[in-house]
Design an enzyme around this catalytic site. Structure first.
Site, short mmCIF file in Angstrom:
data_model
loop_
_atom_site.label_atom_id
_atom_site.label_comp_id
_atom_site.label_asym_id
_atom_site.label_seq_id
_atom_site.Cartn_x
_atom_site.Cartn_y
_atom_site.Cartn_z
N GLY A 107 6.48 4.17 4.62
CA GLY A 107 6.82 5.26 5.11
C GLY A 107 7.72 5.58 6.38
O GLY A 107 8.37 4.60 5.90
N GLY A 108 7.36 5.71 6.78
CA GLY A 108 8.74 6.65 7.76
C GLY A 108 9.21 5.19 8.64
O GLY A 108 10.55 5.04 8.78
N PHE A 109 8.84 4.47 9.22
CA PHE A 109 7.99 3.01 9.73
C PHE A 109 8.53 2.18 9.71
O PHE A 109 8.66 0.88 9.47
CB PHE A 109 7.27 2.64 10.77
CG PHE A 109 7.14 3.85 11.82
CD1 PHE A 109 7.93 4.65 12.70
CD2 PHE A 109 6.10 5.40 11.63
CE1 PHE A 109 8.09 5.59 13.72
CE2 PHE A 109 6.43 6.32 12.60
CZ PHE A 109 7.56 6.72 13.60
N GLY A 110 8.23 2.14 7.79
CA GLY A 110 8.45 1.35 7.11
C GLY A 110 7.40 0.28 6.25
O GLY A 110 6.56 1.51 5.66
N ASP A 121 2.23 11.29 16.48
CA ASP A 121 2.61 12.20 15.71
C ASP A 121 1.22 12.48 14.61
O ASP A 121 0.78 11.16 13.58
CB ASP A 121 3.28 10.14 14.77
CG ASP A 121 4.05 11.20 13.13
OD1 ASP A 121 3.91 12.29 13.23
OD2 ASP A 121 4.54 10.33 12.89
N VAL A 138 3.60 -1.16 4.40
CA VAL A 138 2.54 -1.52 4.69
C VAL A 138 1.86 -1.85 3.12
O VAL A 138 1.71 -1.60 2.77
CB VAL A 138 1.49 -0.14 5.04
CG1 VAL A 138 0.07 -0.37 5.29
CG2 VAL A 138 1.72 1.08 5.99
N LYS A 178 1.37 -3.74 8.74
CA LYS A 178 2.48 -2.68 8.74
C LYS A 178 3.28 -3.58 8.87
O LYS A 178 3.86 -4.44 10.50
CB LYS A 178 2.71 -1.64 9.34
CG LYS A 178 3.56 -0.38 9.58
CD LYS A 178 3.11 0.61 10.03
CE LYS A 178 2.39 1.48 9.35
NZ LYS A 178 2.42 3.07 9.61
N LEU A 237 0.93 -1.29 -0.35
CA LEU A 237 -0.26 -0.06 -0.03
C LEU A 237 0.87 0.77 0.04
O LEU A 237 0.25 2.10 -0.53
CB LEU A 237 -1.23 -0.27 1.30
CG LEU A 237 -1.97 -1.15 1.08
CD1 LEU A 237 -2.43 -1.16 2.74
CD2 LEU A 237 -2.98 -0.48 0.52
N GLY A 238 1.96 0.88 0.33
CA GLY A 238 3.31 1.98 0.41
C GLY A 238 4.51 2.00 1.91
O GLY A 238 4.42 1.15 2.27
#
Ligand SMILES: *[C@@H]1O[C@H](CO)[C@@H](O)[C@H](O)[C@H]1NC(C)=O
Ligand SMILES: *[C@@H]1O[C@H](CO)[C@@H](O)[C@H](O)[C@H]1NC(C)=O
Ligand SMILES: *[C@@H]1O[C@H](CO)[C@@H](O)[C@H](O)[C@H]1NC(C)=O
Length: 683
Positions: free
Chosen positions: A367-370, A482, A372, A387, A364-365
Site C-alpha cells: 500500500g501507500g506505506f510499503g 488515517d 506487507v 510491514k 500480503l499486499g
C-alpha cells in the site's frame, strides 16, 4: 599528547623492522599491526597465525577454543605511588577483530581480551565459558582475571543481556556491566548498533583508569576514529584482581555454531592511551563467505562431470543462500532514546526468518506505506504481518519511532496490536498481529464475501470503540490520522481492528517536504484538515463518519460519477435523508436483511460525524452512546440548502470557520445567514 609522542617513537621502529614487523615494545607497551613474524606469541588450542598474518583463535570447528598471549609479562602495579604498591596503574588496550561465522548470521560464542596471571588458559572450557573459565572457576576470586567479552550468544546462566553484547568480566562470566554492541556517533550523539557476528572487522578500546577504578570499553567499525563516549563503563577496582605478574591476550570459543574468531592487530600501553595500530599494514580479515569466489567455485563445479552433480547442486544452493544472506543488511540502528522502547525491538534476522526472507509468496499486499508480508515468528510461532516501510529521509525518524513505540503500548481489542519494530538505515520493519480476514475494503469491493448488516454494525461499533480508546481512554490523546476501509482489518471473529497508527505522521512529514498535500485519503479528509494540515480527534471523527456511511451503503466516500463529475457520498446520503428515503441508501447486498432502525440510526450518526464544521461533530464517546441508543441523536435540520461538500469548499476558500462554528444547528437558516454575513464581510 602522550599518544603522539609514542607514535613518534614507534614509527621509526616500524620502519626498522620493515612491514613484516610484529610487536614493537616501547617501555611496557606494544603494537601488533598484523601478526606476521610474531613467532613468540603463546598459542594454545586452535589458535594460530595464518600465512597472511592474521591471528586466528578458532578455526571454524564446533565446540572449540583457542587463546593467544603476548609473551612478556605486564608491569601493572606500583610505579610512582609510594603508598600504593598494591595499586594497579592505568592501562589501555586496543584491538581489531572479526567474528566470521561459517553460516552467515549464525555464529558463536565469542572472543575476549583477557588479563590473566599466566599464559595458560588450558583449564578453560569452550562454548559459553569463552575458553578462559570453567564451571568450577567461574566466579572465584582466585582467578585474578579481568576480561572484556564480545559475546554473540545469550547465556542465561551468566545473565547475558542479549546475543550481541560487550561486557566487562572480573573473575566471572557474569559481567560487571555490559551493553549491546555498538557505538555513540560523535557527530550526532546517536547510538549505532553493530552486529558482532557480521563478519566485519571492528576495533575495540579498553581503558582502565587506576585512579577512578573504572574500565571503559569502546567499539567502532574498523577505520573509524575512537568514539569519545564509551559503549560501556564498569566500576572495578583491579587492585585485588590483577597479580604482580600478569599477561594480556585473547581467548575465543565456539559452541554448536561453527565460527572463526580473528584478531588482526592489537596494542597496549601503561599510563597512557594504547598506541595507534597501523591500519594500512593490517592484514585483511579472511572472508569465508565471499559470494564472488563462491560463484567462481560454482561455475567450476558446473563444468565437472555428472558425478560432481550432487556436489554442484549443493554448492549452487549454498551459493544462492550465501548471496541471499549477504544481501541482508546488518546495519540495525539503535539509539540512546530507544532503550526505553527496547521491549519492542525485534531483530532483523528474526523478521527475515519469519517471512522466509521477505519472499514474494508471503506478500500480503503493498500500500501507500510499503509492502506487507505474512510471517510466523520462529521463537513463539505467532502469526504476524510484517510491514516494510521505506523511509527516504532520516529526518524525523526519532519522533516517528517514538510514536511507533508509543503505539506498541496501546492495548485494545479493536486495535491491531503492534508487536515490535526493527530499524535499518532507511527502512523500518513493523510487526503486527496477523489479521486473517483482511480489510473491510476487501469485503466491500475486493471480491471477499459480502458482510451482513449485523457484521457491519458490529464493525462500526468496534471502530468507534477503538477510536474512543485512542482519543479519550489512553494516557495521552492519540490521533489515528488515517481511518479508512482499507485500514480497518478483521480478526478471526470478524471484529474490526484499526491498523496503521502513526504511519500517517511519517507520510505527513515526507509530503510536507515536497508539497503541501495532507496525509490521509481523499474523501476521508476533514475540510479543516485540508485547510490547516492539522489533524485532531475531530478530523478522525470526520473520517469515521465517511467510513460509517461507506460500510452501510457499500459506496466509496467519493465516486467518479462520469462526465468528470464526482459523487460525494455524504451529499448523496443527505439527500436521501431529506427525501425520507434513507433506507434506500443501504448497500443493495443487504437490503433485505437489515434492521431498519439500526441502519437509519447509523446513517444519521454518519452524517453528523461527517459535518464540515468540526465543532458540530460529536466526540467518540457521544458516538458510542448514540450507536448504543443510550443518548438521543440531535435532530438534523431539514432546511439545509447546500451540499455539505459545497460548504466545505467555501470553508476551504477562507471562510471564517469560527463564525460557522458559533452556530449550534448545522443546517439551520441561522447558520446559512452567519455564513452569508461573514462572506460579505470578507469581501
Ligand atoms: C577449572 O579451572 C580451575 C582453575 O584453572 C582448575 O583448577 C580446575 O581443575 C578446572 N576444572 C575443570 C573441571 O576443568
Ligand atoms: C558464575 O559466577 C557468578 C558469580 O560471579 C554466579 O552468579 C553465576 O551463577 C555463575 N554461573 C555459573 C553457571 O556457574
Ligand atoms: C554501565 O555502562 C553504562 C554505559 O556506559 C553506564 O551508563 C552505566 O552507568 C554503567 N552501569 C554501572 C553499574 O556501572
Amino acid at each position: 599528547m602522550m599518544l603522539e609522542a609514542n607514535c613518534v617513537c614507534v614509527l621509526p621502529l616500524l620502519f626498522f623492522w620493515g612491514l613484516h614487523l610484529a610487536a614493537v615494545a616501547v617501555s611496557g607497551e606494544f603494537v601488533y599491526s598484523g601478526f606476521a613474524g610474531a613467532t613468540d606469541l603463546a598459542l594454545h588450542g586452535a589458535a594460530m597465525v595464518t600465512p597472511g598474518g592474521v591471528l586466528q583463535l578458532t578455526d571454524g570447528a564446533a565446540v572449540s577454543k583457542g587463546d593467544a598471549f603476548h609473551p612478556t609479562p605486564l608491569h601493572l602495579r606500583g610505579g610512582g605511588k609510594e603508598d600504593g604498591a598494591a595499586a594497579v596503574r592505568s592501562f589501555s588496550a586496543s584491538f581489531v577483530f572479526g567474528i566470521v561465522p561459517v553460516t552467515p548470521g549464525m555464529g558463536g560464542h565469542g572472543l575476549a581480551l583477557v588479563v590473566a596471571p599466566s599464559r595458560d588458559l588450558s583449564t578453560g572450557t569452550a562454548s559459553s565459558y569463552l575458553g578462559f573459565l570453567n564451571s568450577t572457576s567461574n566466579g572465584s576470586a582466585r582467578n585474578h582475571m579481568v576480561a572484556v567479552e564480545l559475546d554473540t550468544i545469550q547465556s542465561p546462566e551468566f545473565q547475558d543481556i542479549d546475543d550481541n553484547h560487550v561486557g566487562v568480566d572480573v573473575n566471572s562470566l557474569v559481567s560487571v556491566n555490559s551493553s549491546s554492541a555498538g557505538f555513540y556517533d560523535d557527530r550526532t550523539g546517536e547510538f549505532r548498533n553493530l552486529i558482532l557476528v557480521s563478519g566485519e572487522a571492528m576495533q575495540a578500546w579498553v581503558d582502565y583508569d587506576g585512579g577512578a577504578t573504572r574500565i571503559d570499553v569502546t567499539l567502532a567499525p574498523v577505520g573509524a576514529e575512537k568514539p569519545s563516549k564509551p559503549l560501556v563503563s564498569a566500576s572495578a577496582d583491579l587492585s585485588t584482581v590483577i597479580t604482580d605478574v600478569a599477561y594480556v591476550g585473547f581467548s575465543a570459543s565456539t559452541g554448536k555454531l561453527r565460527t572463526r574468531h580473528y584478531v588482526l592487530g592489537c596494542s597496549f600501553a601503561v599510563d597512557e592511551p594504547a598506541p595507534a595500530i597501523d591500519m594500512a599494514s593490517l592484514p585483511k580479515l579472511p572472508r569465508h563467505a565471499s559470494p564472488k569466489s563462491k560463484s567462481k567455485a560454482a561455475l567450476l563445479a558446473i563444468a565437472l562431470p555428472v558425478v560432481a552433480g550432487v556436489v554442484t547442486l549443493a554448492t549452487v544452493a549454498g551459493c544462492v543462500l550465501l548471496i541471499v544472506r549477504r544481501r541482508y543488511r546488518y546495519v540495525e540502528l539503535r539509539e540512546d532514546w530507544e532503550i526505553e522502547f527496547g521491549a519492542h525491538r525485534l531483530s532483523y534476522m528474526e523478521l527475515s526468518r519469519a517471512t522466509g526472507g521477505f519472499k514474494n509468496k508471503n506478500l500480503l499486499g503493498s500500500g501507500g506505506f510499503g509492502a506487507v508480508f505474512k510471517g510466523v515468528l520462529p521463537t513463539s510461532g505467532t502469526e504476524v504481518a510484517v510491514k516494510r516501510v521505506t523511509h527516504g529521509s532520516r529526518q524525523g525518524m526519532k519522533e516517528f519511532v517514538a510514536e511507533v513505540a508509543t503505539v506498541g503500548r496501546l492495548r485494545h481489542r479493536n486495535l491491531v496490536q503492534l508487536l515490535g519494530y526493527c530499524r535499518l538505515e532507511d527502512e523500518l520493519l513493523l510487526a503486527y498481529d496477523y489479521m486473517p480476514n483482511g480489510s473491510v475494503e476487501s469485503h466491500l469491493y475486493g471480491g471477499k464475501p459480502a458482510l451482513s448488516w449485523a457484521q457491519r454494525f458490529q464493525i462500526i461499533r468496534g471502530v468507534a470503540s477503538g477510536l474512543l480508546y485512542l482519543h479519550e481512554e489512553w494516557e495521552q490523546v492519540v490521533v489515528h490520522r488515517d481511518v479508512k476501509a482499507s485500514n480497518i482489518l478483521l480478526d478471526g471473529e470478524m471484529n474490526a481492528r484499526l491498523g496503521d497508527f502513526g504511519l500517517a505522521r511519517l507520510h505527513d512529514r515526507d509530503a510536507e517536504l515536497r508539497t503541501t498535500v495532507v496525509a490521509g485519503t481523499f474523501g476521508y479528509i476533514a475540510p479543516e484538515l485540508a485547510l490547516t494540515g492539522r489533524a485532531s480527534p475531530l478530523t478522525d471523527v470526520f473520517a469515521f463518519g465517511a467510513f460509517l456511511l461507506e460500510v452501510a451503503t457499500g459506496r466509496r466516500p467519493v465516486e467518479d460519477g462520469g462526465n468528470s463529475s464526482r459523487l460525494v457520498l455524504v451529499d448523496w446520503v443527505f439527500e436521501h435523508w431529506r427525501n425520507g428515503s434513507l433506507v434506500e441508501a443501504v448497500d443493495p447486498r443487504i437490503q433485505g436483511d437489515c434492521d431498519v432502525g439500526e441502519l437509519s440510526l447509523a446513517l444519521r450518526v454518519g452524517l453528523l460525524c461527517s459535518h464540515p464544521l468540526a465543532s458540530v461533530r460529536p466526540g467518540m464517546r457521544q458516538v458510542m452512546q448514540y450507536l448504543a441508543g443510550d443518548a438521543p441523536l440531535p435532530e438534523l435540520a431539514t432546511t439545509h440548502h447546500m451540499g455539505m461538500s459545497m460548504l466545505a469548499l467555501l470553508q476551504n476558500q477562507g471562510f471564517d470557520a469560527f463564525v460557522m462554528a458559533s452556530s449550534s444547528s448545522w443546517s439551520s437558516s441561522v447558520s446559512v445567514r452567519s455564513f452569508d454575513t461573514s462572506l460579505s464581510r470578507g469581501r
